[in-house]
Design a protein around this motif. Structure first.
Motif, PDB file in Angstrom:
ATOM      1  N   THR A 197     -40.124 -29.643  33.621  1.00 43.03           N
ATOM      2  CA  THR A 197     -40.086 -28.802  34.245  1.00 43.03           C
ATOM      3  C   THR A 197     -39.592 -27.488  34.428  1.00 43.03           C
ATOM      4  O   THR A 197     -40.754 -26.742  33.285  1.00 43.03           O
ATOM      5  CB  THR A 197     -37.550 -29.049  34.634  1.00 43.03           C
ATOM      6  N   VAL A 198     -39.766 -26.650  35.482  1.00 40.27           N
ATOM      7  CA  VAL A 198     -39.561 -25.221  35.336  1.00 40.27           C
ATOM      8  C   VAL A 198     -38.118 -24.111  35.140  1.00 40.27           C
ATOM      9  O   VAL A 198     -37.148 -25.307  36.254  1.00 40.27           O
ATOM     10  CB  VAL A 198     -40.423 -24.458  36.442  1.00 40.27           C
ATOM     11  N   GLY A 199     -38.032 -23.715  35.291  1.00 39.10           N
ATOM     12  CA  GLY A 199     -36.911 -22.203  35.126  1.00 39.10           C
ATOM     13  C   GLY A 199     -36.905 -21.169  35.695  1.00 39.10           C
ATOM     14  O   GLY A 199     -38.696 -20.343  35.826  1.00 39.10           O
ATOM     15  N   VAL A 200     -35.730 -20.550  36.068  1.00 35.26           N
ATOM     16  CA  VAL A 200     -35.918 -19.180  36.971  1.00 35.26           C
ATOM     17  C   VAL A 200     -34.946 -18.486  36.274  1.00 35.26           C
ATOM     18  O   VAL A 200     -33.330 -19.020  36.966  1.00 35.26           O
ATOM     19  CB  VAL A 200     -36.010 -19.609  38.983  1.00 35.26           C
ATOM     20  N   PRO A 201     -34.793 -17.661  35.546  1.00 36.54           N
ATOM     21  CA  PRO A 201     -34.463 -17.198  34.945  1.00 36.54           C
ATOM     22  C   PRO A 201     -33.899 -15.100  35.777  1.00 36.54           C
ATOM     23  O   PRO A 201     -34.699 -14.201  35.539  1.00 36.54           O
ATOM     24  CB  PRO A 201     -35.270 -16.648  33.168  1.00 36.54           C
ATOM     25  N   PHE A 202     -32.380 -15.280  35.753  1.00 39.18           N
ATOM     26  CA  PHE A 202     -31.984 -14.115  35.750  1.00 39.18           C
ATOM     27  C   PHE A 202     -31.526 -13.310  35.029  1.00 39.18           C
ATOM     28  O   PHE A 202     -30.752 -13.809  34.128  1.00 39.18           O
ATOM     29  CB  PHE A 202     -30.889 -14.529  37.469  1.00 39.18           C
ATOM     30  N   LYS A 203     -32.129 -11.580  34.353  1.00 40.30           N
ATOM     31  CA  LYS A 203     -32.072 -10.838  33.805  1.00 40.30           C
ATOM     32  C   LYS A 203     -31.312  -9.617  33.950  1.00 40.30           C
ATOM     33  O   LYS A 203     -31.304  -8.774  34.421  1.00 40.30           O
ATOM     34  CB  LYS A 203     -33.020 -10.845  32.319  1.00 40.30           C
ATOM     35  N   LEU A 204     -30.069  -9.249  33.207  1.00 36.11           N
ATOM     36  CA  LEU A 204     -29.725  -7.986  32.788  1.00 36.11           C
ATOM     37  C   LEU A 204     -29.407  -7.630  31.720  1.00 36.11           C
ATOM     38  O   LEU A 204     -28.552  -8.007  31.037  1.00 36.11           O
ATOM     39  CB  LEU A 204     -28.358  -8.385  33.578  1.00 36.11           C
ATOM     40  N   GLU A 231     -40.399 -23.497  25.425  1.00 36.78           N
ATOM     41  CA  GLU A 231     -40.695 -22.486  27.439  1.00 36.78           C
ATOM     42  C   GLU A 231     -41.558 -21.622  26.604  1.00 36.78           C
ATOM     43  O   GLU A 231     -41.444 -21.027  25.487  1.00 36.78           O
ATOM     44  CB  GLU A 231     -39.018 -22.006  27.174  1.00 36.78           C
ATOM     45  N   ILE A 232     -42.368 -21.653  27.878  1.00 38.82           N
ATOM     46  CA  ILE A 232     -42.992 -20.362  27.780  1.00 38.82           C
ATOM     47  C   ILE A 232     -42.989 -20.167  29.424  1.00 38.82           C
ATOM     48  O   ILE A 232     -42.777 -20.384  29.976  1.00 38.82           O
ATOM     49  CB  ILE A 232     -44.816 -20.694  27.639  1.00 38.82           C
ATOM     50  N   GLY A 233     -42.867 -18.764  29.101  1.00 38.26           N
ATOM     51  CA  GLY A 233     -43.352 -17.919  30.606  1.00 38.26           C
ATOM     52  C   GLY A 233     -42.958 -16.447  30.404  1.00 38.26           C
ATOM     53  O   GLY A 233     -43.526 -16.053  29.680  1.00 38.26           O
ATOM     54  N   ALA A 234     -43.216 -15.781  31.585  1.00 37.61           N
ATOM     55  CA  ALA A 234     -42.571 -14.575  31.820  1.00 37.61           C
ATOM     56  C   ALA A 234     -42.160 -14.509  32.590  1.00 37.61           C
ATOM     57  O   ALA A 234     -41.136 -14.787  34.006  1.00 37.61           O
ATOM     58  CB  ALA A 234     -44.655 -14.128  32.629  1.00 37.61           C
ATOM     59  N   PHE A 286     -42.080 -22.416  31.792  1.00 34.68           N
ATOM     60  CA  PHE A 286     -42.386 -23.949  32.274  1.00 34.68           C
ATOM     61  C   PHE A 286     -41.485 -24.124  31.083  1.00 34.68           C
ATOM     62  O   PHE A 286     -41.294 -23.325  29.791  1.00 34.68           O
ATOM     63  CB  PHE A 286     -43.231 -24.733  32.078  1.00 34.68           C
ATOM     64  N   LEU A 287     -40.674 -25.537  30.825  1.00 34.16           N
ATOM     65  CA  LEU A 287     -39.517 -25.879  29.566  1.00 34.16           C
ATOM     66  C   LEU A 287     -39.886 -27.522  28.750  1.00 34.16           C
ATOM     67  O   LEU A 287     -40.410 -28.019  30.408  1.00 34.16           O
ATOM     68  CB  LEU A 287     -38.103 -25.710  29.931  1.00 34.16           C
TER      69      LEU A 287
END
Length: 254
Positions: A169-176, A109-112, A140-141
């Motif tokens: 695939t791509v992913g959209v992470p939501f963080k808390l 996984e690589i992302g921002a 990106f995964l």
């Protein structure tokens, strides 16, 4: 000589003003370790036993004291043992199957992400030791074939879903999460991440209800591409070291 001294003083004042205006843009680097759980088409026997690790490196650019742009690279593992819809399982050779299913995968996984601090937070500051934060990202995964794909007990799936395949695939992470200051140059963060994947094949079962509806069109309705996707839930601990502290012009900042 007086003019030169005056010019130096003027330049110094301008530099101090620019530093104050930046309000401590800083750069941190570090690493993280987390535990992962995939919510897919498998009804897990135990969510706790299905937890698998993920680790990697990260860097973040702190823009003033409220906003952070963070990038990362990680390697994660996914595993689960449980059951799937028995109607799908019975599409195979064994009409008495209960839907027992097991998979074991890893991924890159690589992302921002863009994070917002609920309170002003800078690692060097003596006054702000903790803040909650929320964030949104884009990843990106890649899930390569590793020879440890579906392990079906007592039956054989339809060829459309029986077998491991590589997935990009791509992913959209939501963080808390929360951030703590450990020292002038170190901080730690703990975050919960729910990442929506735009693929349903992370558990080696790609859109089974669509396959089922094609076989029994009067009994089942296929999910569409937006709703029949996997999720990865992650509890992450990160340790960061400040490598660029920006300007030090304002003593009152600390």
């Amino acid at each position: 000589m007086i003019r030169i001294r005056g010019l130096i003083l003027l330049l110094g004042m301008l530099w101090m003003g620019s530093c104050i205006g930046q309000n401590k843009n800083t750069i941190d680097v570090g690493g993280f370790l987390s535990t992962n759980y995939l919510l897919g088409d498998v009804n897990s026997n135990s969510i706790f036993s299905a937890q698998r690790p993920k680790f990697g490196i990260a860097a973040r650019y702190n823009m003033k004291d409220r906003y952070t742009l963070q990038g990362h690279f990680g390697v994660g593992f996914l595993y689960d043992q449980g059951t799937i819809d028995p109607n799908i399982a019975r599409m195979g050779l064994d009409n008495t199957s209960t839907g027992a299913y097991e998979y074991n995968r890893y991924y890159y996984e690589i992302g921002a992400s863009w994070d917002f601090n609920w309170k002003p937070f800078v690692v060097e500051s003596r006054f702000n030791h903790f803040t909650f934060f929320t964030g949104l990202g884009f990843n990106f995964l890649y899930f390569p074939e590793n020879g440890h794909g579906p392990q079906n007990v007592g039956y054989v799936f339809s060829p459309a879903i029986d077998g491991e395949q590589s997935v990009f695939t791509v992913g959209v992470p939501f963080k808390l999460g929360g951030k703590w200051r450990l020292s002038n140059y170190r901080s730690i963060s703990v975050s919960f991440i729910a990442q929506k994947l735009f693929s349903d094949a992370a558990d080696n079962i790609d859109d089974p209800y669509k396959i089922l509806s094609e076989a029994y069109p009067t009994s089942f309705k296929a999910n569409d591409a937006l709703h029949n996707n996997d999720w990865i839930f992650e509890l992450k601990v990160s340790l960061f070291f400040q490598v660029y502290h920006g300007c030090r012009a304002c003593p009152g900042f600390n």
